[in-house]
Design a protein around this motif. Structure first.
Motif, PDB file in Angstrom:
ATOM      1  N   THR A  63      48.511  34.090  40.606  1.00 45.87           N
ATOM      2  CA  THR A  63      49.456  34.363  41.683  1.00 45.87           C
ATOM      3  C   THR A  63      50.554  35.276  41.153  1.00 45.87           C
ATOM      4  O   THR A  63      50.812  35.323  39.958  1.00 45.87           O
ATOM      5  CB  THR A  63      50.084  33.068  42.228  1.00 45.87           C
ATOM      6  N   GLY A  64      51.180  36.009  42.059  1.00 49.77           N
ATOM      7  CA  GLY A  64      52.298  36.856  41.659  1.00 49.77           C
ATOM      8  C   GLY A  64      51.899  38.217  41.137  1.00 49.77           C
ATOM      9  O   GLY A  64      52.761  39.003  40.720  1.00 49.77           O
ATOM     10  N   ALA A  65      50.607  38.524  41.130  1.00 47.75           N
ATOM     11  CA  ALA A  65      50.132  39.825  40.653  1.00 47.75           C
ATOM     12  C   ALA A  65      48.925  40.255  41.475  1.00 47.75           C
ATOM     13  O   ALA A  65      48.109  39.422  41.894  1.00 47.75           O
ATOM     14  CB  ALA A  65      49.757  39.770  39.175  1.00 47.75           C
ATOM     15  N   GLU A  66      48.797  41.544  41.689  1.00 43.27           N
ATOM     16  CA  GLU A  66      47.597  42.097  42.305  1.00 43.27           C
ATOM     17  C   GLU A  66      46.468  42.051  41.276  1.00 43.27           C
ATOM     18  O   GLU A  66      46.635  42.527  40.151  1.00 43.27           O
ATOM     19  CB  GLU A  66      47.844  43.542  42.740  1.00 43.27           C
ATOM     20  N   VAL A  67      45.333  41.476  41.632  1.00 40.13           N
ATOM     21  CA  VAL A  67      44.197  41.357  40.723  1.00 40.13           C
ATOM     22  C   VAL A  67      43.177  42.431  41.068  1.00 40.13           C
ATOM     23  O   VAL A  67      42.738  42.537  42.224  1.00 40.13           O
ATOM     24  CB  VAL A  67      43.544  39.961  40.820  1.00 40.13           C
ATOM     25  N   VAL A  68      42.805  43.240  40.075  1.00 38.73           N
ATOM     26  CA  VAL A  68      41.833  44.316  40.310  1.00 38.73           C
ATOM     27  C   VAL A  68      40.655  44.159  39.343  1.00 38.73           C
ATOM     28  O   VAL A  68      40.809  43.683  38.217  1.00 38.73           O
ATOM     29  CB  VAL A  68      42.480  45.708  40.151  1.00 38.73           C
ATOM     30  N   LEU A  69      39.489  44.575  39.803  1.00 39.16           N
ATOM     31  CA  LEU A  69      38.247  44.431  39.042  1.00 39.16           C
ATOM     32  C   LEU A  69      37.921  45.723  38.304  1.00 39.16           C
ATOM     33  O   LEU A  69      37.775  46.785  38.926  1.00 39.16           O
ATOM     34  CB  LEU A  69      37.107  44.075  39.996  1.00 39.16           C
ATOM     35  N   THR A  70      37.783  45.618  36.987  1.00 38.52           N
ATOM     36  CA  THR A  70      37.342  46.777  36.208  1.00 38.52           C
ATOM     37  C   THR A  70      35.825  46.916  36.288  1.00 38.52           C
ATOM     38  O   THR A  70      35.107  45.943  36.525  1.00 38.52           O
ATOM     39  CB  THR A  70      37.763  46.661  34.736  1.00 38.52           C
ATOM     40  N   THR A  71      35.363  48.129  36.092  1.00 41.48           N
ATOM     41  CA  THR A  71      33.925  48.426  36.086  1.00 41.48           C
ATOM     42  C   THR A  71      33.658  49.379  34.927  1.00 41.48           C
ATOM     43  O   THR A  71      34.598  49.919  34.327  1.00 41.48           O
ATOM     44  CB  THR A  71      33.503  49.105  37.402  1.00 41.48           C
ATOM     45  N   PRO A  72      32.386  49.619  34.587  1.00 38.06           N
ATOM     46  CA  PRO A  72      32.099  50.612  33.547  1.00 38.06           C
ATOM     47  C   PRO A  72      32.669  51.981  33.875  1.00 38.06           C
ATOM     48  O   PRO A  72      33.017  52.759  32.989  1.00 38.06           O
ATOM     49  CB  PRO A  72      30.568  50.632  33.503  1.00 38.06           C
ATOM     50  N   GLU A  73      32.793  52.284  35.162  1.00 40.06           N
ATOM     51  CA  GLU A  73      33.309  53.586  35.575  1.00 40.06           C
ATOM     52  C   GLU A  73      34.832  53.634  35.597  1.00 40.06           C
ATOM     53  O   GLU A  73      35.429  54.715  35.431  1.00 40.06           O
ATOM     54  CB  GLU A  73      32.785  53.941  36.980  1.00 40.06           C
ATOM     55  N   LYS A  74      35.459  52.502  35.827  1.00 35.41           N
ATOM     56  CA  LYS A  74      36.925  52.463  35.913  1.00 35.41           C
ATOM     57  C   LYS A  74      37.443  51.242  35.165  1.00 35.41           C
ATOM     58  O   LYS A  74      37.348  50.113  35.656  1.00 35.41           O
ATOM     59  CB  LYS A  74      37.380  52.423  37.373  1.00 35.41           C
ATOM     60  N   GLY A  75      37.963  51.484  33.964  1.00 32.04           N
ATOM     61  CA  GLY A  75      38.399  50.392  33.097  1.00 32.04           C
ATOM     62  C   GLY A  75      39.891  50.104  33.181  1.00 32.04           C
ATOM     63  O   GLY A  75      40.601  50.623  34.043  1.00 32.04           O
ATOM     64  N   HIS A  76      40.362  49.269  32.250  1.00 27.54           N
ATOM     65  CA  HIS A  76      41.766  48.853  32.218  1.00 27.54           C
ATOM     66  C   HIS A  76      42.717  50.041  32.160  1.00 27.54           C
ATOM     67  O   HIS A  76      43.735  50.078  32.859  1.00 27.54           O
ATOM     68  CB  HIS A  76      42.015  47.950  31.000  1.00 27.54           C
TER      69      HIS A  76
END
Length: 354
Positions: A63-76
């Protein structure tokens, strides 16, 4: 539980637009969650990136943060770079006490901002535990007390240190610990003179002291405890040393409160052992802070001149180690307040003879 708001509130004091958090312990403190991710905290928001192994749990628990999913194409790095550009972040703090030189070089090259050392921001916050953190540490300590009670009924002459250590791990995990805080120390007989002895094939036998140092984590927060027990009747000298260590621990506990320095707490215990003639055999500090990590700051040591904050959680663990013969250490965990301290370790401390 998370501490994002507390971190955000500290940013102006450090001249920062954001805080970059990449370590396991930093992530756990900030989010109450660990998913091998990358967290950016700003004054008005936060972004947490993680991969497919953790995304479902992160979306449920963070909670308190936007959670985003990394992929092989778009990492941290790609997500962090976009966030920094969108928010126009310039000075971004990083965990200078945890980040390697190679990692720092990688982040510096990839991110469009100035990375500023800011370990003190997190360390300062983590030094004083809040109610939710203390509740978890009390639970972890209760598990540790129960494990100690159980191990007393397990130890028999002829066992090895390694067998006892393995049983301690079982007792901690089977009673509610998520994992051990550190690899248990079990040191019998002459091995007891080594404060951080590694459990091995030493047979425990009648007439020996056995020192056991162990703890567990509950939802990321540590417990810690040491007890030295006698297997069979100890000698008068062994009892004398044990009683001196116990007296030193009680003196340190009596001195422990918020507002005094770690140096003062350490000195109170050290004085007792010096007067008893064992000062030369006390080879480490009285105690250390603990929380998400088993060793945090500030410490109850001869070098610590900073006043202890209210809410600090420290170990109380004086010891006497006589080379080649035996050792004694007794350790509890204390919560400091302005009026004194609370000892949350409930196991008995008078010498136990098995």
């Amino acid at each position: 539980m998370n501490h994002i708001a507390k971190i955000a509130a500290q940013l102006p004091e450090y001249g920062l637009d954001a805080m970059l958090i990449t370590s396991e312990s930093g992530e756990r403190y900030a989010l109450g969650f660990h998913g091998e991710g990358l967290l950016l905290v700003t004054k008005d928001g936060a972004q947490y990136s993680t991969d497919g192994r953790y995304i479902e749990a992160a979306r449920e628990q963070v909670t308190g943060a936007e959670v985003v999913l990394t992929t092989p194409e778009k990492g941290h790095m790609a997500f962090a770079r976009e966030y920094i550009e969108a928010k126009r972040l310039n000075n971004v703090g990083f965990e200078s006490g945890a980040m390697t030189v190679d990692s720092h070089k990688k982040y510096t090259q990839a991110l469009p901002c100035i990375l500023a050392p800011a370990q003190n921001l997190l360390d300062g916050l983590r030094a004083s535990k809040d109610g939710e953190e203390l509740a978890l540490m009390r639970r972890a300590q209760a598990v540790t007390d129960e494990a100690f009670k159980a191990i007393l009924n397990f130890i028999r002459p002829g066992m090895t240190e390694r067998e006892i250590a393995a049983r301690l791990v079982y007792e901690l995990l089977s009673r509610g610990g998520d994992k051990v805080s550190f690899d248990p120390i079990v040191a019998a007989g002459s091995n007891g003179s080594r404060p951080h002895a590694v459990p091995g094939d030493q047979i425990v036998d009648t007439g020996m002291f056995i020192t056991m140092d162990f703890g567990c984590k509950v939802e990321g927060y540590c417990s810690d405890m040491t007890r030295t027990v006698a297997l069979g009747q100890p000698t008068e000298e062994m009892e004398e040393v044990y009683n001196a260590v116990l007296a030193a621990q009680k003196a340190g506990i009596n001195a422990a409160r918020a507002g005094v320095t770690g140096q003062e707490i350490d000195a109170a215990a050290r004085k007792v052992l010096q007067e008893a003639g064992y000062g030369a055999y006390f080879s480490h500090s009285f105690g250390h802070s603990l929380g998400v990590d088993i060793h945090e700051s500030p410490n109850a040591s001869a070098k610590e001149k900073r006043p202890m904050p209210a809410g600090a959680v420290i170990s109380a663990e004086p010891g006497v180690y006589i080379p080649g013969r035996f050792g004694v250490r007794i350790e509890d965990v204390l919560i400091l307040s302005e009026t004194g301290c609370e000892d949350i370790t409930r196991s008995p401390k008078d010498l136990i003879v098995l």
